[in-house]
Design a protein around this motif. Sequence first.
Motif, PDB file in Angstrom:
ATOM      1  N   ARG A 219    -102.838  60.268 -55.472  1.00 38.62           N
ATOM      2  CA  ARG A 219    -101.891  61.098 -55.412  1.00 38.62           C
ATOM      3  C   ARG A 219    -102.276  62.390 -55.748  1.00 38.62           C
ATOM      4  O   ARG A 219    -102.833  62.880 -56.847  1.00 38.62           O
ATOM      5  N   VAL A 220    -101.993  63.642 -54.977  1.00 36.72           N
ATOM      6  CA  VAL A 220    -102.640  64.986 -55.332  1.00 36.72           C
ATOM      7  C   VAL A 220    -100.969  65.779 -55.426  1.00 36.72           C
ATOM      8  O   VAL A 220    -100.308  65.609 -54.422  1.00 36.72           O
ATOM      9  N   VAL A 221    -100.973  66.584 -56.443  1.00 39.28           N
ATOM     10  CA  VAL A 221     -99.919  67.415 -56.389  1.00 39.28           C
ATOM     11  C   VAL A 221    -100.404  68.773 -56.782  1.00 39.28           C
ATOM     12  O   VAL A 221    -101.081  68.951 -57.913  1.00 39.28           O
ATOM     13  N   ALA A 222     -99.735  69.824 -56.155  1.00 39.57           N
ATOM     14  CA  ALA A 222    -100.499  71.387 -56.748  1.00 39.57           C
ATOM     15  C   ALA A 222     -99.583  72.357 -56.466  1.00 39.57           C
ATOM     16  O   ALA A 222     -98.769  72.382 -55.349  1.00 39.57           O
ATOM     17  N   SER A 223     -99.572  73.058 -57.488  1.00 37.53           N
ATOM     18  CA  SER A 223     -98.709  74.310 -57.488  1.00 37.53           C
ATOM     19  C   SER A 223     -99.256  75.408 -56.429  1.00 37.53           C
ATOM     20  O   SER A 223    -100.525  75.525 -56.458  1.00 37.53           O
TER      21      SER A 223
END
Length: 384
Positions: A219-223
């Motif tokens: 899982r990758v989450v980026a602003s």
Amino acid sequence: MLPERTDVLVVGAGPTGLAVAATLAGHGVTATVVDRLATPPVTSRAAVVHAGTLEVLDRIGVAAPLAARGLPSRRFTVRERDRVLLTVPFDRLPSRYPYALLVSQAETEAVLADRLAALGGRVLRPYELTGLDLDGGGATATFAGGEKVRTRWVVGADGMRSPVRELAGIDFGGPTDPGESFLLADIRVDSALPRDQVNLFLAPRGPLVWAPLPDGTVRVVASVPDAPREPQARHFQDLLDERGPARRPDRVTDVRWSSRFRIHHRIAGTYRSGPVLLAGDAAHVHSPAGGQGMNLGLRDGVALGDTLAAVLAGGPDALLDGYAAARRPLAEEVLGFAAGLTRLTAVPPATRPLRDLLLRGASVLPPVRQRLAVRLAGFEPTGR
């Protein structure tokens, strides 16, 4: 088919709504649970259940089967490219679950739904709430097909755009700016990073969270300044190239699922308005940093289920005011904590060396590491 009358109407069958219903069912109370979707989502969305939340879920018979489906993460690291700035180990947590459990939200919902079914409950689909008339004796809910349900209590567990909250006229205060924009995906990636820990990468353009899942995806989450409408593999490759490991760069080989979202830091003006009660994202939204949102919602759900059961067993309605009074400050703490993690990225270039020095200093002080681990784990004061 919807009943004409029910003691508790739970709107929303995500983790929070299911937690409310399963908790009530454990007390012998059958709630009517409705959701606007015809089938449960199968995407992962939230991907971590913390130790403090597992302790709460253990009380309703959900923690053990959920843990069997997840991947234990024994530490949380904060990095700047290849440099580890801070390591927070979870192995000394005061818990039977000394880890962060990495597990798809779809799996979390499935385990909760199984528990609810085992206790005689179920979710009614698809029913979209369109009207809510409140009075001194409860509420009458109206649905898109014209059906009406009379209920003593309405639980709004229907997300950050909650129709329950809006129809009840409860304020959802927050900034008028567009909010923070995020990209997220479950990807397959060639990477040298350990598959037993969550990584928070700090970068000048915003943070990136890298969290392994049990099926081998990450899982990758980026602003991001402005998330594309249809995120592609190249967008996530660009983010990893910009913010991830440099000496041995990650290589995206497949995108299993991707999305974008925009978040404000907001909290409802009240968690209770007459017969209406809020929990989860209907009551609070904030940055995903630290993986706190769904966890807080699950703990909201169990707390609300316990409180409603006590009222229905003959306790005073004022107990629900106690629920509202106790849960809102906890949400304020979580909002502040998530915002603080996000601000670690936004420090000016001139002060980044000081930030990094402080983080590395914290990493070698066991009492500080333990306090951070307990904070991330989501343990709450007794009675809340």
